[in-house]
Design a protein around this motif. Structure first.
Motif, PDB file in Angstrom:
ATOM      1  N   SER A  34       5.234   7.077  -0.023  1.00 54.84           N
ATOM      2  CA  SER A  34       6.081   7.340  -1.186  1.00 54.84           C
ATOM      3  C   SER A  34       6.773   6.084  -1.696  1.00 54.84           C
ATOM      4  CB  SER A  34       7.140   8.394  -0.837  1.00 54.84           C
ATOM      5  OG  SER A  34       7.987   7.926   0.206  1.00 54.84           O
ATOM      6  N   THR A  35       6.663   4.986  -0.940  1.00 50.82           N
ATOM      7  CA  THR A  35       7.327   3.743  -1.350  1.00 50.82           C
ATOM      8  C   THR A  35       6.342   2.578  -1.366  1.00 50.82           C
ATOM      9  OG1 THR A  35       8.054   3.474   0.965  1.00 50.82           O
ATOM     10  CG2 THR A  35       9.641   4.423  -0.602  1.00 50.82           C
ATOM     11  N   SER A  36       6.100   1.974  -0.202  1.00 52.28           N
ATOM     12  CA  SER A  36       5.337   0.721  -0.165  1.00 52.28           C
ATOM     13  C   SER A  36       3.832   0.905  -0.032  1.00 52.28           C
ATOM     14  CB  SER A  36       5.847  -0.164   0.983  1.00 52.28           C
ATOM     15  OG  SER A  36       5.929   0.556   2.188  1.00 52.28           O
ATOM     16  N   LYS A  37       3.358   2.100   0.231  1.00 47.54           N
ATOM     17  CA  LYS A  37       1.918   2.418   0.269  1.00 47.54           C
ATOM     18  C   LYS A  37       1.149   1.442   1.165  1.00 47.54           C
ATOM     19  CE  LYS A  37       1.910   4.717  -4.210  1.00 47.54           C
ATOM     20  NZ  LYS A  37       3.383   4.694  -4.368  1.00 47.54           N
ATOM     21  N   GLY A  38       0.173   0.720   0.608  1.00 51.93           N
ATOM     22  CA  GLY A  38      -0.649  -0.180   1.413  1.00 51.93           C
ATOM     23  C   GLY A  38       0.098  -1.370   1.975  1.00 51.93           C
ATOM     24  N   ASP A  39       1.282  -1.626   1.459  1.00 50.65           N
ATOM     25  CA  ASP A  39       2.126  -2.709   1.976  1.00 50.65           C
ATOM     26  C   ASP A  39       3.136  -2.192   2.997  1.00 50.65           C
ATOM     27  OD1 ASP A  39       0.994  -4.737   0.344  1.00 50.65           O
ATOM     28  OD2 ASP A  39       2.157  -4.009  -1.358  1.00 50.65           O
ATOM     29  N   GLY A  40       2.866  -1.010   3.556  1.00 51.40           N
ATOM     30  CA  GLY A  40       3.791  -0.431   4.518  1.00 51.40           C
ATOM     31  C   GLY A  40       4.058  -1.318   5.716  1.00 51.40           C
ATOM     32  N   LEU A 173      -5.141  -4.348   0.572  1.00 55.76           N
ATOM     33  CA  LEU A 173      -5.252  -5.428  -0.410  1.00 55.76           C
ATOM     34  C   LEU A 173      -5.079  -4.882  -1.827  1.00 55.76           C
ATOM     35  CD1 LEU A 173      -8.310  -7.352   1.106  1.00 55.76           C
ATOM     36  CD2 LEU A 173      -5.877  -7.924   1.343  1.00 55.76           C
ATOM     37  N   PRO A 174      -4.589  -5.691  -2.776  1.00 52.36           N
ATOM     38  CA  PRO A 174      -4.027  -7.035  -2.573  1.00 52.36           C
ATOM     39  C   PRO A 174      -2.645  -6.991  -1.931  1.00 52.36           C
ATOM     40  CG  PRO A 174      -3.772  -6.399  -4.849  1.00 52.36           C
ATOM     41  CD  PRO A 174      -4.576  -5.293  -4.184  1.00 52.36           C
ATOM     42  N   LEU A 175      -2.320  -8.000  -1.185  1.00 49.76           N
ATOM     43  CA  LEU A 175      -1.045  -8.042  -0.485  1.00 49.76           C
ATOM     44  C   LEU A 175       0.117  -8.100  -1.478  1.00 49.76           C
ATOM     45  CD1 LEU A 175      -1.886 -10.594   2.366  1.00 49.76           C
ATOM     46  CD2 LEU A 175      -2.047  -8.109   2.411  1.00 49.76           C
ATOM     47  N   GLY A 176       1.126  -7.278  -1.222  1.00 45.96           N
ATOM     48  CA  GLY A 176       2.319  -7.276  -2.068  1.00 45.96           C
ATOM     49  C   GLY A 176       2.170  -6.550  -3.383  1.00 45.96           C
ATOM     50  N   SER A 177       1.107  -5.757  -3.522  1.00 44.95           N
ATOM     51  CA  SER A 177       0.862  -5.070  -4.793  1.00 44.95           C
ATOM     52  C   SER A 177       1.923  -4.016  -5.103  1.00 44.95           C
ATOM     53  CB  SER A 177      -0.514  -4.402  -4.770  1.00 44.95           C
ATOM     54  OG  SER A 177      -0.611  -3.476  -3.697  1.00 44.95           O
ATOM     55  N   SER A 178       2.623  -3.510  -4.100  1.00 51.49           N
ATOM     56  CA  SER A 178       3.643  -2.478  -4.328  1.00 51.49           C
ATOM     57  C   SER A 178       4.908  -3.042  -4.959  1.00 51.49           C
ATOM     58  CB  SER A 178       3.990  -1.782  -3.007  1.00 51.49           C
ATOM     59  OG  SER A 178       2.862  -1.142  -2.460  1.00 51.49           O
ATOM     60  N   GLY A 179       5.126  -4.326  -4.809  1.00 47.17           N
ATOM     61  CA  GLY A 179       6.324  -4.938  -5.375  1.00 47.17           C
ATOM     62  C   GLY A 179       7.440  -5.063  -4.343  1.00 47.17           C
ATOM     63  N   GLY A 186      10.731   0.873   1.504  1.00 48.54           N
ATOM     64  CA  GLY A 186       9.988   1.257   2.703  1.00 48.54           C
ATOM     65  C   GLY A 186      10.641   0.729   3.965  1.00 48.54           C
ATOM     66  N   GLY A 187      11.226  -0.464   3.864  1.00 55.08           N
ATOM     67  CA  GLY A 187      11.935  -1.013   5.012  1.00 55.08           C
ATOM     68  C   GLY A 187      13.104  -0.143   5.437  1.00 55.08           C
ATOM     69  N   LYS A 188      13.771   0.483   4.459  1.00 58.75           N
ATOM     70  CA  LYS A 188      14.879   1.397   4.777  1.00 58.75           C
ATOM     71  C   LYS A 188      14.376   2.583   5.598  1.00 58.75           C
ATOM     72  CE  LYS A 188      16.267   4.374   1.731  1.00 58.75           C
ATOM     73  NZ  LYS A 188      16.203   5.656   2.506  1.00 58.75           N
ATOM     74  N   ASP A 189      13.205   3.129   5.239  1.00 60.77           N
ATOM     75  CA  ASP A 189      12.636   4.228   6.006  1.00 60.77           C
ATOM     76  C   ASP A 189      12.252   3.788   7.410  1.00 60.77           C
ATOM     77  OD1 ASP A 189      12.864   5.892   3.777  1.00 60.77           O
ATOM     78  OD2 ASP A 189      10.887   5.326   3.014  1.00 60.77           O
ATOM     79  N   CYS A 190      11.794   2.551   7.541  1.00 59.05           N
ATOM     80  CA  CYS A 190      11.390   2.038   8.853  1.00 59.05           C
ATOM     81  C   CYS A 190      12.584   1.867   9.786  1.00 59.05           C
ATOM     82  CB  CYS A 190      10.662   0.710   8.710  1.00 59.05           C
ATOM     83  SG  CYS A 190       9.100   0.800   7.836  1.00 59.05           S
ATOM     84  N   LEU A 191      13.749   1.548   9.233  1.00 60.98           N
ATOM     85  CA  LEU A 191      14.937   1.357  10.062  1.00 60.98           C
ATOM     86  C   LEU A 191      15.232   2.593  10.886  1.00 60.98           C
ATOM     87  CD1 LEU A 191      17.401  -0.537   7.677  1.00 60.98           C
ATOM     88  CD2 LEU A 191      16.232  -1.453   9.673  1.00 60.98           C
TER      89      LEU A 191
END
Length: 364
Positions: A34-40, A173-179, A186-191
């Motif tokens: 729902s946030t970073s997708k492939g850049d999770g 790929l591509p790296l960082g495509s989610s912005g 996504g980092g907040k969810d990982c915390l």
């Protein structure tokens, strides 16, 4: 602290990683869609960096009070009334966090393993097991955590079978495509996935080696957990497509389901059975911390462990009846964790520096 009740570097390391590796990793690849997708996996690394920052801040706080337990630091810096109130809030958080983990544990076991077993029976069996361990001395708990850490090798070994399935590197790929913004969200969810590092608030006075040595140990533990989490996130992203990850609630379990061998079937159930152990360990840790945070029970921690377990099971039986109430319960635990795990230690550290309060420093 005398050496007879101290913990070694290895025991502290395994206590940290076993507490942090819990239920959240099983659902994290799905949550990140729902946030970073492939850049999770980038979100995981970002979360690891943020946690390291807070580990340093907590270490700085505990280093100023090397012989104080955490409940004594709060009352020393904030006064008896305010300090006791903060300790009570933290106690409430530990109880709610343990109940939330128990709810998730019972749900996943009911859904995948024990389909016909009553929900409350699964929760009761887990609570009896966790209580038996939590009532023990911290050294016994640490030795058990170190002993069963060998299961992490089995997790890695079983996960390698997933490379027999088709994997697509283009999913990341591509790296960082989610912005940057989505990766940060996504980092907040990982915390919330790797919570449990607050255990060091109770480990520092017991450490046989303090100072920078202690910081190195908890840093390597954080690096290990971050790497493990990123590994499983990348694995799931490469195996599943984005639409599939959005639909699969437990992708870390499901990526092994298609694999079948002549002598072993349902490899995913074997993987899940091994993962039960860290789920239970997280509950043990929160029960133990809850027994140490209220100073008026000092010397009677076994009684508080029994009270904690009973309270957790009662809350478990109440919350399980309604799915909406479970979601509300989850949100409450999430926001409470921001205050207890991140805000309060930082405020205490700031107060200790502003008013120049500290205990006697102990060298490495």
């Amino acid at each position: 602290m005398s050496q007879t009740i101290s913990l070694t570097n290895g025991q502290i390391f395994f206590l940290m990683i076993q507490t942090q590796v819990g239920f959240g990793i099983l659902t994290l690849p799905n949550t990140l869609q729902s946030t970073s997708k492939g850049d999770g996996w980038m979100s995981v690394l970002l979360a690891g960096a943020v946690i390291q920052l807070f580990l340093v801040m907590i270490w700085l706080l505990m280093r100023r009070f090397p012989r104080f337990i955490y409940s004594e630091i709060t009352t020393f810096l904030l006064g008896k009334t305010v300090g006791t109130f903060i300790n009570t809030i933290m106690y409430l958080y530990f109880i709610l966090a343990a109940t939330f983990i128990l709810l998730q544990f019972a749900s996943i076991i009911k859904e995948h393993l024990l389909l016909s077993t009553p929900f409350w029976v699964i929760g009761l069996l887990m609570m009896l097991t966790c209580t038996y361990l939590a009532i023990s001395d911290i050294r016994i708990i640490a030795r058990f955590f170190a002993l069963i850490s060998v299961l992490i090798l089995f997790k890695f070994g079983i996960s390698f079978f997933s490379f027999l399935l088709p994997v697509d590197l283009h999913h990341i790929l591509p790296l960082g495509s989610s912005g940057v913004k989505q990766i940060a969200l996504g980092g907040k969810d990982c915390l919330l996935t790797v919570l449990g590092f607050e255990l060091i608030l109770f480990l520092y006075p017991l450490a046989s080696k303090k100072g920078t040595t202690f910081l190195k140990v908890i840093t390597w533990a954080n690096v290990f957990v971050t790497g493990l989490t990123a590994y499983f996130v990348i694995l799931c992203i490469m195996i599943f497509s984005q639409p599939a990850l959005e639909e699969i609630k437990y992708p870390v379990i499901y990526f092994l389901r298609p694999l079948q061998f002549q002598m072993i079937d349902r490899l995913d159930l074997l993987f899940l059975s091994i993962w039960i152990v860290p789920l239970g360990i997280s509950i043990v840790t929160y029960i133990y911390m809850g027994s140490k945070i209220l100073p008026f029970f000092r010397g009677k921690s076994y009684k508080l462990v029994l009270m904690n377990s009973t309270l957790i099971f009662v809350l478990f039986t109440i919350a399980k009846k309604d799915l909406d109430s479970q979601k509300l319960y989850s949100s409450f635990v999430e926001y409470l964790s921001y205050a207890v795990v991140f805000a309060i230690p930082c405020i205490l550290l700031l107060i200790s520096y502003l008013f120049k309060k500290s205990g006697k420093e102990v060298s490495c």
